[in-house]
Design a protein around this motif. Structure first.
Motif, PDB file in Angstrom:
ATOM      1  N   HIS A 157       0.975  -1.299   0.100  1.00 12.67           N
ATOM      2  CA  HIS A 157       0.269  -0.015  -0.074  1.00 12.67           C
ATOM      3  C   HIS A 157       0.726   1.639  -0.128  1.00 12.67           C
ATOM      4  O   HIS A 157       1.144   1.862  -1.072  1.00 12.67           O
ATOM      5  CB  HIS A 157      -0.990  -0.119   1.148  1.00 12.67           C
ATOM      6  N   ILE A 158       1.872   1.460   1.174  1.00 11.07           N
ATOM      7  CA  ILE A 158       3.022   2.288   0.673  1.00 11.07           C
ATOM      8  C   ILE A 158       3.330   2.952  -0.691  1.00 11.07           C
ATOM      9  O   ILE A 158       3.902   3.469  -1.254  1.00 11.07           O
ATOM     10  CB  ILE A 158       3.837   2.452   1.876  1.00 11.07           C
ATOM     11  N   LYS A 159       3.758   1.651  -1.216  1.00 10.77           N
ATOM     12  CA  LYS A 159       4.328   1.974  -2.231  1.00 10.77           C
ATOM     13  C   LYS A 159       3.164   1.881  -3.697  1.00 10.77           C
ATOM     14  O   LYS A 159       3.952   3.411  -4.035  1.00 10.77           O
ATOM     15  CB  LYS A 159       5.350   0.013  -2.950  1.00 10.77           C
ATOM     16  N   TYR A 160       2.515   1.683  -3.307  1.00  9.58           N
ATOM     17  CA  TYR A 160       1.079   1.771  -4.526  1.00  9.58           C
ATOM     18  C   TYR A 160       1.066   3.632  -3.965  1.00  9.58           C
ATOM     19  O   TYR A 160       1.063   4.905  -4.886  1.00  9.58           O
ATOM     20  CB  TYR A 160       0.139   1.514  -3.805  1.00  9.58           C
ATOM     21  N   VAL A 161       0.750   4.734  -2.960  1.00 13.74           N
ATOM     22  CA  VAL A 161       0.327   4.998  -2.907  1.00 13.74           C
ATOM     23  C   VAL A 161       1.343   6.425  -2.913  1.00 13.74           C
ATOM     24  O   VAL A 161       1.376   7.890  -3.760  1.00 13.74           O
ATOM     25  CB  VAL A 161       0.313   6.024  -0.985  1.00 13.74           C
ATOM     26  N   ILE A 162       3.436   5.680  -2.729  1.00 13.32           N
ATOM     27  CA  ILE A 162       4.163   6.991  -3.430  1.00 13.32           C
ATOM     28  C   ILE A 162       3.486   7.478  -4.928  1.00 13.32           C
ATOM     29  O   ILE A 162       4.178   8.251  -5.058  1.00 13.32           O
ATOM     30  CB  ILE A 162       5.530   6.127  -2.584  1.00 13.32           C
ATOM     31  N   ASP A 163       4.202   5.786  -5.715  1.00 12.31           N
ATOM     32  CA  ASP A 163       3.638   5.605  -6.942  1.00 12.31           C
ATOM     33  C   ASP A 163       2.848   7.249  -7.519  1.00 12.31           C
ATOM     34  O   ASP A 163       2.164   7.618  -8.632  1.00 12.31           O
ATOM     35  CB  ASP A 163       3.448   4.356  -7.832  1.00 12.31           C
ATOM     36  N   ARG A 164       1.504   6.365  -6.867  1.00 11.00           N
ATOM     37  CA  ARG A 164       0.209   6.696  -7.266  1.00 11.00           C
ATOM     38  C   ARG A 164      -0.029   9.347  -6.992  1.00 11.00           C
ATOM     39  O   ARG A 164      -0.120   9.664  -7.865  1.00 11.00           O
ATOM     40  CB  ARG A 164      -0.971   6.775  -6.473  1.00 11.00           C
TER      41      ARG A 164
END
Length: 214
Positions: free
Chosen positions: A30-37
């Motif tokens: 989830h954290i990597k997703y939020v960074i990318d988004r």
């Protein structure tokens, strides 16, 4: 996206591993997703922001979730501001902005985030696919109520997602993003029928279980 190499190294080695303490819905994926988004939204909306601050906000925003999910945004912000290593990368003013953005990211917060950085991480924290929603609501529901059967979890997910993403729901999105708009239309269509929603989530969760992903 250009991020300070030393900052990125510090966060990857010392902060991201902390997310192994969280349940899956708020874990490292989830954290990597939020960074990318976050960086996707910057590019789409031509935002001129400090990339190091954006990266740090996204990296810390859920770090305290395993301590207390109900106040995790406050705990996460406090963990960040107490991290003395960050002073080599940011001014005191920048650290306050980072802290406030983390505090303001939660979807259920009634007031708007105090800065564009808070609006960015809050928006990036929203789901952008129906399957992502079905998985995260199930795994989080299982975390907070391990004894609940699947039917109970599906009904809980329906209520949670209706309140959050239904017409007039509390989740806010502060930037133009076609992916989010498409997701919102698809999810709201699914939420029109509780029975169909539960059956759709059941099939998806069974598929994940059969694949060994749950």
């Amino acid at each position: 996206m250009k991020i300070n190499d030393e900052l990125k190294k510090y966060i990857e080695e010392n902060i991201l591993p902390e997310y192994n303490k969280n349940e899956r819905a708020h874990g490292i994926e989830h954290i990597k997703y939020v960074i990318d988004r976050s960086f996707d939204l910057i590019a789409q909306n031509n935002l001129n922001l400090n990339n190091d601050m954006v990266y740090t906000i996204a990296a810390f925003h859920d770090i305290g979730h395993h301590i207390d999910s109900k106040t995790h945004e406050i705990i996460s912000a406090e963990i960040m501001i107490q991290d003395k290593n960050l002073h080599q990368f940011f001014s005191d003013k920048e650290l306050i902005t980072i802290k406030e953005a983390i505090e303001d990211h939660r979807a259920s917060k009634k007031s708007e985030p105090r800065s564009i950085y808070g609006k960015l991480v809050s928006s990036a924290d929203r789901n952008d696919s129906v399957e992502q929603c079905l998985r995260r609501t199930y795994t989080y529901g299982k975390k907070i109520d391990p004894k609940a059967d699947d039917e109970t979890l599906f009904l809980r997910a329906f209520d949670v997602l209706t309140q959050k993403f239904g017409v007039g729901g509390y989740a806010k999105f502060y930037f133009k993003d076609d992916l989010y708009e498409q997701f919102l239309q698809e999810l709201r269509k699914l939420l029109q029928d509780k029975k169909n929603f539960c059956e759709t989530q059941r099939k998806y969760i069974e598929k994940l279980k059969n694949q060994g992903e749950l």
